[in-house]
Design an enzyme around this catalytic site. Structure first.
Site, PDB file in Angstrom:
ATOM      1  N   ASN A 150     -19.953 -11.856 -65.715  1.00 28.01           N
ATOM      2  CA  ASN A 150     -20.573 -12.771 -66.553  1.00 28.01           C
ATOM      3  C   ASN A 150     -19.790 -14.155 -67.244  1.00 28.01           C
ATOM      4  O   ASN A 150     -20.190 -15.387 -67.063  1.00 28.01           O
ATOM      5  CB  ASN A 150     -21.283 -12.255 -67.749  1.00 28.01           C
ATOM      6  CG  ASN A 150     -20.213 -11.442 -68.791  1.00 28.01           C
ATOM      7  OD1 ASN A 150     -19.144 -11.038 -68.205  1.00 28.01           O
ATOM      8  ND2 ASN A 150     -20.335 -11.510 -70.047  1.00 28.01           N
ATOM      9  N   GLU A 248     -14.077  -2.514 -72.683  1.00 28.65           N
ATOM     10  CA  GLU A 248     -14.953  -3.407 -73.448  1.00 28.65           C
ATOM     11  C   GLU A 248     -16.237  -3.259 -72.775  1.00 28.65           C
ATOM     12  O   GLU A 248     -16.311  -3.828 -71.662  1.00 28.65           O
ATOM     13  CB  GLU A 248     -14.620  -4.876 -73.381  1.00 28.65           C
ATOM     14  CG  GLU A 248     -13.045  -5.142 -73.856  1.00 28.65           C
ATOM     15  CD  GLU A 248     -12.981  -4.945 -75.327  1.00 28.65           C
ATOM     16  OE1 GLU A 248     -14.203  -4.707 -76.088  1.00 28.65           O
ATOM     17  OE2 GLU A 248     -12.065  -4.444 -76.078  1.00 28.65           O
ATOM     18  N   CYS A 282     -21.832 -10.562 -73.466  1.00 28.27           N
ATOM     19  CA  CYS A 282     -22.042  -9.424 -74.454  1.00 28.27           C
ATOM     20  C   CYS A 282     -22.000  -9.576 -75.737  1.00 28.27           C
ATOM     21  O   CYS A 282     -22.414  -8.479 -76.586  1.00 28.27           O
ATOM     22  CB  CYS A 282     -20.687  -8.372 -74.041  1.00 28.27           C
ATOM     23  SG  CYS A 282     -19.081  -9.262 -74.279  1.00 28.27           S
TER      24      CYS A 282
HETATM   25  O1  TXE Z   1     -21.409  -4.053 -64.220  1.00 31.46           O
HETATM   26  P1  TXE Z   1     -20.328  -3.080 -63.869  1.00 31.46           P
HETATM   27  P2  TXE Z   1     -22.562  -4.495 -63.431  1.00 31.46           P
HETATM   28  C1  TXE Z   1     -23.887  -4.861 -68.647  1.00 31.46           C
HETATM   29  C2  TXE Z   1     -25.142  -5.639 -68.356  1.00 31.46           C
HETATM   30  C3  TXE Z   1     -25.096  -5.383 -66.896  1.00 31.46           C
HETATM   31  C4  TXE Z   1     -24.511  -3.992 -66.734  1.00 31.46           C
HETATM   32  C5  TXE Z   1     -24.226  -3.496 -65.315  1.00 31.46           C
HETATM   33  O2  TXE Z   1     -25.959  -4.772 -68.990  1.00 31.46           O
HETATM   34  O3  TXE Z   1     -26.493  -5.330 -66.770  1.00 31.46           O
HETATM   35  O4  TXE Z   1     -23.588  -4.028 -67.320  1.00 31.46           O
HETATM   36  O5  TXE Z   1     -23.716  -4.779 -64.625  1.00 31.46           O
HETATM   37  C6  TXE Z   1     -16.384  -2.767 -61.507  1.00 31.46           C
HETATM   38  N1  TXE Z   1     -14.619   2.061 -61.247  1.00 31.46           N
HETATM   39  N2  TXE Z   1     -22.587  -5.793 -68.340  1.00 31.46           N
HETATM   40  O6  TXE Z   1     -23.281  -3.377 -62.595  1.00 31.46           O
HETATM   41  O7  TXE Z   1     -20.777  -2.364 -62.665  1.00 31.46           O
HETATM   42  C7  TXE Z   1     -17.238  -3.815 -60.898  1.00 31.46           C
HETATM   43  O8  TXE Z   1     -16.722  -4.050 -59.448  1.00 31.46           O
HETATM   44  C8  TXE Z   1     -14.032   0.926 -61.373  1.00 31.46           C
HETATM   45  C9  TXE Z   1     -21.999  -6.129 -69.794  1.00 31.46           C
HETATM   46  O9  TXE Z   1     -22.439  -5.875 -62.868  1.00 31.46           O
HETATM   47  O10 TXE Z   1     -19.735  -2.539 -65.038  1.00 31.46           O
HETATM   48  C10 TXE Z   1     -16.954  -5.030 -61.661  1.00 31.46           C
HETATM   49  O11 TXE Z   1     -15.623  -5.510 -61.484  1.00 31.46           O
HETATM   50  N3  TXE Z   1     -14.638  -0.422 -61.263  1.00 31.46           N
HETATM   51  C11 TXE Z   1     -20.669  -6.771 -69.549  1.00 31.46           C
HETATM   52  C12 TXE Z   1     -16.922  -4.270 -63.281  1.00 31.46           C
HETATM   53  O12 TXE Z   1     -16.356  -2.977 -63.019  1.00 31.46           O
HETATM   54  C13 TXE Z   1     -16.019  -0.433 -61.175  1.00 31.46           C
HETATM   55  C14 TXE Z   1     -20.365  -7.525 -68.220  1.00 31.46           C
HETATM   56  C15 TXE Z   1     -18.094  -4.556 -64.036  1.00 31.46           C
HETATM   57  O13 TXE Z   1     -19.209  -4.108 -63.312  1.00 31.46           O
HETATM   58  C16 TXE Z   1     -16.520   0.808 -60.840  1.00 31.46           C
HETATM   59  C17 TXE Z   1     -21.141  -7.200 -67.181  1.00 31.46           C
HETATM   60  C18 TXE Z   1     -16.136   2.101 -60.623  1.00 31.46           C
HETATM   61  N4  TXE Z   1     -16.324   3.206 -60.605  1.00 31.46           N
HETATM   62  C19 TXE Z   1     -22.164  -6.262 -67.276  1.00 31.46           C
HETATM   63  N5  TXE Z   1     -17.947   0.508 -60.702  1.00 31.46           N
HETATM   64  C20 TXE Z   1     -19.961  -7.098 -70.756  1.00 31.46           C
HETATM   65  N6  TXE Z   1     -19.735  -6.055 -71.500  1.00 31.46           N
HETATM   66  O14 TXE Z   1     -19.368  -8.034 -70.899  1.00 31.46           O
HETATM   67  C21 TXE Z   1     -17.829  -0.953 -61.205  1.00 31.46           C
HETATM   68  N7  TXE Z   1     -16.812  -1.467 -61.113  1.00 31.46           N
END
Ligand code: TXE
Length: 479
Positions: A150, A248, A282
């Site tokens: 984001n 976070e 977020c």
């Molecule tokens: O995030 P992911 P996604 C929320 C928001 C969104 C949901 C899913 O609701 O719809 O999360 O988003 C890495 N081990 N937020 O699927 O998967 C991934 O490659 C290690 C809130 O895009 O959590 C990326 O670099 N790493 C939020 C990062 O984690 C892993 C911002 C975030 O991806 C992993 C974004 C694993 N097993 C989404 N799986 C905020 N709090 O700001 C994924 N990743």
């Protein structure tokens, strides 16, 4: 064009030569490919970081600071290029990337370059026992930084800067959905004179590349920002290895509006706190609670103001709301509008996908306001992370406090009131890591940043981040 990993100061292809398509959300086209890095690439990045560690951790604070300040300057000098890359990769309006994302990435390096020169540790004289204790704050070694899509460079640098300022070496992975500015950062670090191996950037999927970083036995700390479900998985993997963790995660933040607030200021800011960055922050105030006496007026004025928010191509100057980050994400957000309707929610504005002329396959959506019948419905409880807010009225401070706290998340809360006593009472009782009163997303980088409950563990920002990225050691000397 292909993005490459940045390991040991060099751009390299993934060992398996496997690649993932990277989409431009403004038109739905694949515009480059990124490495689908495997465990072996992570191992290479780790080795590079490990071999740089002994020298970097012994580099004087002045020298570390000087190099990081240079990184900060170079980000500023490359503002236009980086902002264009961010906008293309993420779908956010170009003006936003220029005004917020890239300047903040530069500030992150500048802030921690300065902070490390002021970071002190404690000493305790054991009176009457002829002894003195002092605390060494030593870098951990090789640490992992994993960031989301984001606010790509903004959040990537928010982790890397304190990690390297504290003397660690880093294996970092940006989101596979928005890898471009992290890729460009490699060159900037080289030009700034950051020694080889201090920062290593591997690209790839979360479930393979990210997982390999979290599982690596010698990567001793993980700083992660992303979804709560991913955070849970990371915690489960890292806990038996006793890694230090900073998580976070998501938010479902209340925006609480009392009748005695400065109305115009509140209205303007509430449009921003609802839809900035397409609502994909977020910290966005996604649940709006309005005191009953001004509810009808607010509904009219807010809907009016939101209807003037122009959705358009990220590069168009008049665009206020750009494209959502990806097709699956757009579908997820649109699906929540359907869920809201099924639950008896009333769509006051928006709710639909939008087609922008000339960019028909882009991921655009109208800013959406849903009036909900109850604070317990799913759209009021689950993180949507898009241009969707819910609104409902409240009658008393007690009632709104209960509703505000009745979610699993606890990242931030916004309060609009001019009553000082109420401000104090509510700020004390809101279950959130951050409370903004009569403002939103006003950041001072010295303050602790993070959430409670399912919004995460640990705090970033200021000395909190430097504490996270160091291991305290007590030394007791008897004299
Ligand atoms: O995030 P992911 P996604 C929320 C928001 C969104 C949901 C899913 O609701 O719809 O999360 O988003 C890495 N081990 N937020 O699927 O998967 C991934 O490659 C290690 C809130 O895009 O959590 C990326 O670099 N790493 C939020 C990062 O984690 C892993 C911002 C975030 O991806 C992993 C974004 C694993 N097993 C989404 N799986 C905020 N709090 O700001 C994924 N990743």
């Amino acid at each position: 064009m292909n993005i490459q990993n940045y390991i040991n100061g060099q751009y390299v292809n993934p060992i398996n030569n496997e690649w993932i398509d990277n989409y431009n959300p403004s038109n739905g086209e694949v515009y480059c490919q990124i490495p689908n890095s495997s465990k072996e690439d992570v191992e290479q990045a780790y080795k590079s970081a490990q071999s740089a560690f002994s020298k970097w951790s012994q580099t004087t604070l002045e020298e570390r600071s000087r190099i990081m300040l240079r990184v900060s300057e170079l980000i500023e000098e490359n503002l236009d290029r980086l902002a264009e890359a961010e906008s293309k990769d993420n779908g956010k309006p170009l003006w936003l990337a220029k005004a917020v994302d890239i300047p903040r990435a530069s500030s992150n390096f500048r802030f921690f370059a300065n902070a490390i020169t002021q970071f002190a540790s404690e000493s305790h004289e054991s009176v009457g026992q002829n002894a003195i204790n002092y605390t060494l704050r030593q870098p951990i070694g090789v640490v992992g930084c994993i960031s989301p899509w984001n606010l790509p460079l903004y959040l990537f640098s928010w982790k890397i800067a304190p990690a390297i300022a504290a003397g660690n070496c880093v294996v970092a992975k940006p989101s596979e959905v928005t890898p471009m500015t992290a890729y460009l950062l490699g060159d900037i670090c080289t030009e700034a004179g950051l020694p080889k191996g201090v920062l290593n950037i591997v690209h790839g999927l979360g479930t393979s590349t990210g997982q390999a970083i979290v599982e690596h036995p010698n990567i001793k700390a993980i700083s992660f920002t992303g979804g709560t479900a991913t955070g849970t998985h990371i915690a489960r993997t890292a806990a038996p290895m006793f890694k230090k963790l900073s998580l976070e995660l998501g938010g479902k933040n209340p925006n609480i509006i009392f009748a005695d607030c400065d109305y115009e200021d509140m209205l303007k800011t509430t449009v921003r706190s609802s839809f900035a960055n397409q609502g994909q922050i977020c910290l966005c105030g996604s649940r709006i609670f309005v005191e009953a006496s001004i509810y009808e007026q607010f509904k009219t004025d807010f809907t009016n103001a939101v209807s003037k928010q122009k959705v358009g191509h990220p590069l168009a100057e008049e665009t206020k709301i750009g494209a959502l980050v990806s097709k699956p994400h757009l579908e997820k957000v649109l699906n929540y509008v359907e869920i809201a309707k099924e639950e008896g929610g009333k769509v006051l504005h928006g709710g639909n996908q939008l087609t922008i002329e000339g960019h028909e396959n882009g991921y655009y959506m109208e800013p959406t306001i849903i009036e909900v019948p109850s604070d317990e419905c799913r759209v009021n409880q689950e993180e949507i992370f898009g241009p969707v807010v819910t609104i409902m009225p409240f009658n008393s401070e007690e009632e709104v406090l209960e509703m505000a706290n009745k979610v699993k998340y606890g990242l931030s809360a916004t309060l609009w009131t001019n009553d000082l006593k109420r401000t104090m009472r509510m700020s004390n009782k809101l279950q959130a890591g951050i409370v903004w009163v009569n403002t939103w997303l006003m950041r001072d980088l010295r303050t602790p940043f993070g959430g409670v409950k399912d919004s995460g563990v640990g705090r970033e920002g200021g000395f909190e981040a430097l504490r996270f990225f160091t291991e305290p050691k007590n030394v007791c000397i008897k004299y």
